[in-house]
Design a protein around this motif. Structure first.
Motif, PDB file in Angstrom:
ATOM      1  N   LYS A 234       1.200   5.718   2.148  1.00 23.24           N
ATOM      2  CA  LYS A 234       0.709   6.871   2.914  1.00 23.24           C
ATOM      3  C   LYS A 234       1.279   8.175   2.355  1.00 23.24           C
ATOM      4  N   ASN A 235       2.563   8.200   2.094  1.00 19.07           N
ATOM      5  CA  ASN A 235       3.206   9.431   1.612  1.00 19.07           C
ATOM      6  C   ASN A 235       2.684   9.847   0.234  1.00 19.07           C
TER       7      ASN A 235
ATOM      8  N   ILE B 245       4.159   0.722   3.705  1.00 22.97           N
ATOM      9  CA  ILE B 245       3.095   1.559   4.243  1.00 22.97           C
ATOM     10  C   ILE B 245       3.474   3.032   4.120  1.00 22.97           C
ATOM     11  N   ASN B 246       4.731   3.356   4.381  1.00 20.73           N
ATOM     12  CA  ASN B 246       5.199   4.735   4.177  1.00 20.73           C
ATOM     13  C   ASN B 246       5.020   5.160   2.717  1.00 20.73           C
TER      14      ASN B 246
ATOM     15  N   LEU C  18      -0.507   4.461  13.523  1.00 21.16           N
ATOM     16  CA  LEU C  18      -1.612   4.007  12.679  1.00 21.16           C
ATOM     17  C   LEU C  18      -2.714   3.500  13.607  1.00 21.16           C
TER      18      LEU C  18
ATOM     19  N   LEU D 190      -3.006  -2.809   6.541  1.00 21.02           N
ATOM     20  CA  LEU D 190      -3.387  -1.451   6.165  1.00 21.02           C
ATOM     21  C   LEU D 190      -4.813  -1.419   5.621  1.00 21.02           C
TER      22      LEU D 190
ATOM     23  N   HIS E 243      -7.562   9.819   1.736  1.00 24.57           N
ATOM     24  CA  HIS E 243      -7.745   8.550   2.449  1.00 24.57           C
ATOM     25  C   HIS E 243      -7.375   8.679   3.926  1.00 24.57           C
ATOM     26  N   ASP E 244      -8.063   7.910   4.747  1.00 28.25           N
ATOM     27  CA  ASP E 244      -7.654   7.698   6.135  1.00 28.25           C
ATOM     28  C   ASP E 244      -6.964   6.344   6.202  1.00 28.25           C
ATOM     29  N   PHE E 245      -6.011   6.214   7.135  1.00 30.44           N
ATOM     30  CA  PHE E 245      -5.198   4.995   7.219  1.00 30.44           C
ATOM     31  C   PHE E 245      -5.353   4.343   8.581  1.00 30.44           C
TER      32      PHE E 245
ATOM     33  N   LEU F  30      -7.407   1.343   3.896  1.00 28.46           N
ATOM     34  CA  LEU F  30      -7.603   2.669   3.317  1.00 28.46           C
ATOM     35  C   LEU F  30      -9.097   2.938   3.272  1.00 28.46           C
TER      36      LEU F  30
ATOM     37  N   SER G 269      -0.223   9.145  -0.967  1.00 32.01           N
ATOM     38  CA  SER G 269      -1.591   9.622  -0.765  1.00 32.01           C
ATOM     39  C   SER G 269      -1.603  11.083  -0.331  1.00 32.01           C
TER      40      SER G 269
END
Length: 397
Positions: free
Chosen positions: A300-301, A296-297, A246, A326, A310-312, A328, A303
């Protein structure tokens, strides 16, 4: 056990029926199960390159693969060809490309799956640009498990599809075997490192850095290898889909690229297997990192599945006094700043990182996720139980 339950678990990803597709995901994430389930009512031909008879047949003669598939298309009228573990023989992707073009009129679709993008990239594989949809599958999501989801299980044993529903003793056995197979099949057999003992040492150390900022110099000192070698080892973990990094958030892209990233593994069960934490009660500090990694997984997953775009990132002040877990963003503009706390009661200090981030980013929505049961507002900060982060009322994606 998994094979019985899997038929009743609806994944958030689905197989595209009118085009070819390439699937990536860590081992035991359920790629093959999802694909076979989707093809239950279809006439398809499957090639599993983990099976020695297929591997030996096509390794020295990729053109034999073409002949076999053409026979299935012309004589047996198959409409789907499924090649599992495609990274074992990257050269087959050229044959797939040829066959897609040749039999376009017959509407034959190819499904490729693999657990290592690295081998395909390094083998100059043909990734079928424009001819196949790229899909990713991760360990089971809480939105997929629904009533089967259990936080304690997710934190200690993870949510790999091939392991989650097993009895505890079998979970432990399978997770340790997972690491052994990973080292043997993904690392040793594919020749990704020259010295497996050194990589093993790195492997044992790196899990300690989950949810931490990567300091390559410190890790190289602990492992007894060069910084360049450590960076290559991280690259191997990332490209074999066991982990990801990240990046740090900064308005300046130049500054952003110069900062060290944070490190996360794709699944808590793998992390705890490396740390040998599968049998013991989790230490509160370790549990906090695992809760952060899992959540966070999850974000993110989901998304990726929903293609939100989104960018993380994570955010940290120059001196390290404050850190937000985090960020977004879209088009270099932060939309959400999310702090994660593995606790049921919050104190004023828990809100400080988000308020500090707000000073530079006043338009970002501030969100704190915790293990409590009550949602409430504290100034500009929305405080939510982690169970509500994906709800229709509060959902962020």
């Amino acid at each position: 056990m998994w094979s019985e339950v899997s038929m009743y678990i609806d994944r958030l990803q689905s197989l595209p029926k009118n085009t070819s597709s390439i699937w990536f995901g860590p081992r035991q994430s359920g790629k093959s199960t999802l694909i076979r389930k989707a093809l239950l009512d279809e006439f398809f031909f499957e090639i599993d390159l983990l099976k020695s008879e297929y591997f030996r047949r096509y390794l020295s003669s990729p053109e034999q693969f073409r002949k076999d598939v053409e026979f299935q298309i012309l004589k047996n009228k198959v409409k789907y060809v499924f090649i599992d573990e495609i990274q074992k023989i990257p050269e087959l992707t050229n044959e797939v490309h040829f066959l897609i073009e040749k039999y376009k009129s017959k509407k034959v679709h190819f499904i490729l799956s693999g657990s290592s993008a690295r081998k395909l990239k390094r083998g100059h594989a043909n990734l079928l640009g424009g001819r196949a949809i790229l899909k990713k599958l991760y360990p089971l999501h809480s939105q997929e498990l629904k009533d089967h989801f259990d936080l304690a299980t997710a934190l200690q044993f993870g949510t790999l599809a091939g392991i989650y529903f097993e009895e505890t003793s079998l979970k432990i056995e399978k997770l340790y075997s997972y690491l052994d197979l990973y080292l043997k099949e993904e690392i040793a057999q594919e020749g990704l490192v020259r010295n497996l003992d050194l990589f093993n040492r790195f492997f044992d150390i790196v899990a300690l850095y989950c949810a931490e900022i990567i300091n390559y110099t410190n890790i190289s000192r602990e492992c007894g290898v060069s910084v360049k070698t450590v960076q290559n080892y991280f690259s191997i973990l990332n490209e074999t889909l066991l982990s990801y990094e990240l990046p740090a958030w900064d308005k300046s892209l130049k500054k952003q690229l110069s900062k060290h990233p944070k490190f996360y593994m794709c699944d808590n069960g793998i992390t705890n297997a490396i740390l040998k934490n599968l049998k013991d009660e989790l230490h509160p500090e370790v549990r906090g990192k695992l809760f952060e990694q899992w959540l966070i997984n999850e974000i993110k997953n989901l998304s990726v599945y929903l293609q939100t775009g989104h960018d993380f990132h994570f955010w940290r002040t120059e001196r390290g006094e404050f850190e937000v877990d985090l960020i977004l963003s879209k088009k270099s503009k932060p939309q959400y700043a999310i702090e994660i706390k593995a606790k049921k009661k919050l104190i004023k200090k828990d809100l400080a990182p988000l308020l500090e981030f707000q000073k530079e980013n006043p338009k970002a929505k501030l969100l704190l996720l915790y293990e409590g049961e009550q949602a409430y507002q504290e100034g500009d900060i929305t405080i939510l139980p982690y169970t509500e982060v994906f709800s229709k009322q509060q959902g962020i994606l």
